[in-house]
Motif scaffolding. Structure first.
Motif, mmCIF file in Angstrom:
data_model
loop_
_atom_site.group_PDB
_atom_site.id
_atom_site.type_symbol
_atom_site.label_atom_id
_atom_site.label_comp_id
_atom_site.label_asym_id
_atom_site.label_seq_id
_atom_site.Cartn_x
_atom_site.Cartn_y
_atom_site.Cartn_z
ATOM 1 N N VAL A 167 6.345 9.837 -1.584
ATOM 2 C CA VAL A 167 5.633 8.527 -0.993
ATOM 3 C C VAL A 167 6.623 7.712 -0.311
ATOM 4 C CG1 VAL A 167 4.715 6.110 -1.952
ATOM 5 C CG2 VAL A 167 4.369 8.388 -3.493
ATOM 6 N N LEU A 168 6.376 7.100 0.989
ATOM 7 C CA LEU A 168 7.026 6.423 1.835
ATOM 8 C C LEU A 168 7.840 5.273 1.102
ATOM 9 C CD1 LEU A 168 8.277 6.162 4.759
ATOM 10 C CD2 LEU A 168 6.346 4.675 5.340
ATOM 11 N N THR A 169 9.120 5.422 0.984
ATOM 12 C CA THR A 169 9.796 4.469 0.244
ATOM 13 C C THR A 169 10.859 3.701 1.151
ATOM 14 O OG1 THR A 169 11.095 6.174 -0.618
ATOM 15 C CG2 THR A 169 9.519 4.968 -2.317
ATOM 16 N N HIS A 170 11.317 4.417 2.084
ATOM 17 C CA HIS A 170 12.259 3.838 3.124
ATOM 18 C C HIS A 170 11.941 4.091 4.468
ATOM 19 C CE1 HIS A 170 14.298 5.222 -0.642
ATOM 20 N NE2 HIS A 170 15.499 4.594 -0.380
ATOM 21 N N PRO A 171 10.984 3.267 5.109
ATOM 22 C CA PRO A 171 10.474 3.305 6.345
ATOM 23 C C PRO A 171 11.525 2.779 7.343
ATOM 24 C CG PRO A 171 9.496 1.219 5.338
ATOM 25 C CD PRO A 171 10.354 2.124 4.190
ATOM 26 N N GLU A 172 11.590 3.422 8.477
ATOM 27 C CA GLU A 172 12.311 2.818 9.762
ATOM 28 C C GLU A 172 13.841 2.667 9.344
ATOM 29 O OE1 GLU A 172 11.166 2.692 12.629
ATOM 30 O OE2 GLU A 172 9.141 2.362 12.212
ATOM 31 N N ILE A 173 14.520 3.662 8.474
ATOM 32 C CA ILE A 173 16.059 3.476 8.263
ATOM 33 C C ILE A 173 16.911 3.181 9.539
ATOM 34 C CG2 ILE A 173 17.827 4.592 7.255
ATOM 35 C CD1 ILE A 173 15.744 6.310 5.479
ATOM 36 N N ARG A 174 17.835 2.105 9.488
ATOM 37 C CA ARG A 174 18.587 1.859 10.635
ATOM 38 C C ARG A 174 20.007 2.079 9.934
ATOM 39 N NH1 ARG A 174 16.978 3.120 15.216
ATOM 40 N NH2 ARG A 174 18.428 1.714 15.951
ATOM 41 N N VAL A 175 21.033 2.766 10.365
ATOM 42 C CA VAL A 175 22.319 2.818 9.764
ATOM 43 C C VAL A 175 23.121 1.502 10.170
ATOM 44 C CG1 VAL A 175 24.641 4.042 9.986
ATOM 45 C CG2 VAL A 175 22.445 5.231 10.679
ATOM 46 N N PRO A 176 23.358 0.791 8.903
ATOM 47 C CA PRO A 176 24.080 -0.441 9.104
ATOM 48 C C PRO A 176 25.463 -0.420 9.907
ATOM 49 C CG PRO A 176 23.621 -0.100 6.760
ATOM 50 C CD PRO A 176 23.506 1.296 7.568
ATOM 51 N N PHE A 215 11.086 9.387 1.753
ATOM 52 C CA PHE A 215 9.972 9.592 0.955
ATOM 53 C C PHE A 215 10.358 10.059 -0.274
ATOM 54 C CE2 PHE A 215 8.386 10.521 5.436
ATOM 55 C CZ PHE A 215 7.450 9.734 5.381
ATOM 56 N N THR A 216 10.187 9.281 -1.389
ATOM 57 C CA THR A 216 10.645 9.773 -2.829
ATOM 58 C C THR A 216 9.361 10.498 -3.277
ATOM 59 O OG1 THR A 216 11.880 7.772 -2.843
ATOM 60 C CG2 THR A 216 11.635 8.744 -4.984
ATOM 61 N N LEU A 217 9.901 11.618 -4.265
ATOM 62 C CA LEU A 217 8.931 12.358 -4.767
ATOM 63 C C LEU A 217 8.467 11.673 -6.193
ATOM 64 C CD1 LEU A 217 7.244 15.207 -5.352
ATOM 65 C CD2 LEU A 217 9.556 15.765 -6.312
ATOM 66 N N ASP A 218 7.091 11.237 -6.380
ATOM 67 C CA ASP A 218 6.497 10.840 -7.343
ATOM 68 C C ASP A 218 6.055 12.028 -8.533
ATOM 69 O OD1 ASP A 218 4.808 9.686 -9.402
ATOM 70 O OD2 ASP A 218 3.782 8.412 -8.012
ATOM 71 N N ARG A 220 0.948 -1.158 0.049
ATOM 72 C CA ARG A 220 0.081 -0.120 0.211
ATOM 73 C C ARG A 220 1.085 1.271 -0.150
ATOM 74 N NH1 ARG A 220 -2.902 3.344 3.641
ATOM 75 N NH2 ARG A 220 -1.631 2.813 5.212
ATOM 76 N N ARG A 221 0.462 2.226 -0.954
ATOM 77 C CA ARG A 221 1.411 3.415 -0.775
ATOM 78 C C ARG A 221 1.013 4.200 0.313
ATOM 79 N NH1 ARG A 221 3.274 5.566 -6.286
ATOM 80 N NH2 ARG A 221 2.518 7.624 -5.675
ATOM 81 N N VAL A 222 1.952 4.932 1.210
ATOM 82 C CA VAL A 222 1.714 5.754 2.043
ATOM 83 C C VAL A 222 2.262 7.178 1.533
ATOM 84 C CG1 VAL A 222 2.164 6.217 4.483
ATOM 85 C CG2 VAL A 222 1.662 3.866 3.818
ATOM 86 N N THR A 223 1.515 8.244 1.541
ATOM 87 C CA THR A 223 2.043 9.497 1.096
ATOM 88 C C THR A 223 2.655 10.076 2.385
ATOM 89 O OG1 THR A 223 0.163 10.609 1.493
ATOM 90 C CG2 THR A 223 0.403 9.883 -0.677
ATOM 91 N N LEU A 224 3.293 11.163 2.342
ATOM 92 C CA LEU A 224 3.868 12.082 3.551
ATOM 93 C C LEU A 224 2.668 12.252 4.443
ATOM 94 C CD1 LEU A 224 6.204 13.253 5.033
ATOM 95 C CD2 LEU A 224 6.390 15.105 3.464
ATOM 96 N N THR A 225 1.615 13.044 3.560
ATOM 97 C CA THR A 225 0.540 13.497 4.385
ATOM 98 C C THR A 225 -0.193 12.312 5.191
ATOM 99 O OG1 THR A 225 0.407 14.996 2.503
ATOM 100 C CG2 THR A 225 -1.664 14.846 3.972
ATOM 101 N N GLN A 226 -0.315 11.325 4.474
ATOM 102 C CA GLN A 226 -1.096 9.948 5.302
ATOM 103 C C GLN A 226 -0.103 9.705 6.383
ATOM 104 O OE1 GLN A 226 -1.362 7.358 2.038
ATOM 105 N NE2 GLN A 226 -3.485 7.739 1.686
ATOM 106 N N PHE A 227 1.287 9.790 6.259
ATOM 107 C CA PHE A 227 2.145 9.319 7.435
ATOM 108 C C PHE A 227 2.034 10.277 8.558
ATOM 109 C CE2 PHE A 227 6.306 10.150 9.360
ATOM 110 C CZ PHE A 227 6.695 8.919 9.545
ATOM 111 N N LEU A 228 2.015 11.435 8.108
ATOM 112 C CA LEU A 228 1.830 12.673 9.175
ATOM 113 C C LEU A 228 0.574 12.708 9.895
ATOM 114 C CD1 LEU A 228 3.787 15.581 7.501
ATOM 115 C CD2 LEU A 228 4.900 14.197 9.309
ATOM 116 N N VAL A 229 -0.369 12.284 9.470
ATOM 117 C CA VAL A 229 -1.768 12.119 9.881
ATOM 118 C C VAL A 229 -1.667 11.164 10.850
ATOM 119 C CG1 VAL A 229 -4.248 11.842 9.434
ATOM 120 C CG2 VAL A 229 -3.063 13.479 7.765
ATOM 121 N N GLY A 230 -1.202 9.974 10.676
ATOM 122 C CA GLY A 230 -0.904 8.815 11.184
ATOM 123 C C GLY A 230 -0.132 9.128 12.613
#
Ligand code: F6P
Length: 333
Positions: free
Chosen positions: A193-202, A183-186, A2-12
């Motif tokens: 659009v959220l493309t890299h959730p929960e990034i952790r530095v390796p 989030f990558t600009l479509d 499911r595509r999550v936009t920045l707006t949806q992410f922030l509302v969440g």
């Protein structure tokens, strides 16, 4: 997926009480301005017209430099929203308070509108960095005048920070204090659009980023660390390292977030305070890197603990995978 936009992410985040409505709107406004800057950066030399950058435009005005233009885009986008008390920028000597007829809000915004701008002419990634603080209150509970002193808070007090990279794709990296998400600009829907959730530095890494042309001026701990990396599998580290230096902090830090490694702009005998700005480069990037499980110091002190003395002060920066940063920091002791 499911595509999550920045707006949806922030509302969440707002619905789960992670952020309030004002901070949500502020982040959305910054992201909208970043889209406009991305579009302008993408035009490249086409925006200068056929005779090149030195000409005047149809109104007889000289074309503005992109960093000045980016500053204006961010200021104009934010000035009327009602959630900011003041705005500070690499492009402005003093903070810009929000004044009548606009409503003042509770947040202070700091930005580097176009980081790495020397890379524009040669078509290499640039970006926007931002940091959000709360405007302090007086003992009577009123918001302080949002002058320079109000901004001089350690980075640990940031309530949000992030950056946009205008590269092959435009990516908006954000933390509101509960992890790091990108989030990558479509460009078809003009949404992030959220493309890299929960990034952790390796943690496992074999890459370092530093401007090696300054090597002769480095302090011994930095020289020792880089010498050990360069010695590769025959040296004390027992493995080969790779070097990367884009000379755009946004691109270098995004790589560190995604692939691990270390990014350093240390002090040296010529740039005694370092090169990067504490309040709108080092602090937001350190907040992001720590939120992603990495670390950031000036060689001795955690960057987020530094008490700023002035808006535009510089600081040495060592950030990235925790073990590497701790190693360089231990060499300074
Ligand atoms: O803002 C300063 C900056 O452009 C950073 O984005 C980048 O990391 C650094 O300067 C590049 O410095 P140098 O020109 O020494 O490579």
């Amino acid at each position: 997926m499911r595509r999550v936009t920045l707006t949806q992410f922030l509302v969440g985040r707002q619905q789960s009480n992670g952020i309030n409505a004002d901070l949500r709107l502020l982040v959305e406004t910054i992201a909208r301005a970043c889209k406009a800057i991305s579009t302008r950066v993408n035009k490249g030399a086409l925006a200068d017209g056929p005779a090149g950058p030195a000409t005047s435009n149809v109104h007889g005005e000289l074309q503005k430099k992109l960093d000045v233009l980016s500053n204006e885009i961010l200021l104009e986008a934010n000035v009327w929203g009602g959630n900011l008390a003041a705005f500070a920028s690499e492009e402005e000597e003093k903070p810009v308070p929000i004044t009548e007829p606009y409503k003042r809000g509770e947040y202070l915004l700091l930005i580097d509108p176009l980081d790495g701008s020397s890379n524009i002419d040669v078509n290499i990634s640039v970006g926007t960095i931002f940091s959000v603080l709360r405007c302090p209150k007086t003992p009577e509970g009123k918001f302080c005048e949002p002058e320079e002193a109000a901004f001089l808070q350690p980075g640990s007090r940031q309530v949000a920070a992030g950056f946009a990279v205008y590269g092959p794709t435009t990516v908006f990296v954000l933390s509101v204090g509960d992890g790091v998400h990108a989030f990558t600009l479509d460009r078809e829907t003009y949404t992030f659009v959220l493309t890299h959730p929960e990034i952790r530095v390796p943690t496992e890494t074999a890459e370092f980023a530093i401007n090696a042309s300054n090597m002769r001026r480095w302090e011994p701990p930095v020289k020792r660390y880089i010498d050990e990396c360069l010695a590769g599998s025959e040296g004390p580290r027992g493995k080969d390292f790779n070097m990367r230096w884009v000379a755009s902090m946004v691109a270098d830090v995004f790589r560190v977030l995604w692939r691990g490694g270390i990014f350093m702009y240390p002090r040296d005998s010529k740039q005694k305070e370092g090169r990067l700005r504490l309040m709108y480069e080092a602090n937001p990037m350190s907040f992001i890197v720590e939120q992603a499980g990495g670390a950031a110091t000036d060689g001795r002190t955690r960057i987020l603990d530094i008490q700023p003395q002035s808006l535009h002060q510089k600081v040495p920066v060592i950030l990235g995978s925790r073990e590497e940063v701790e190693r360089v920091t231990s060499y300074h002791r």
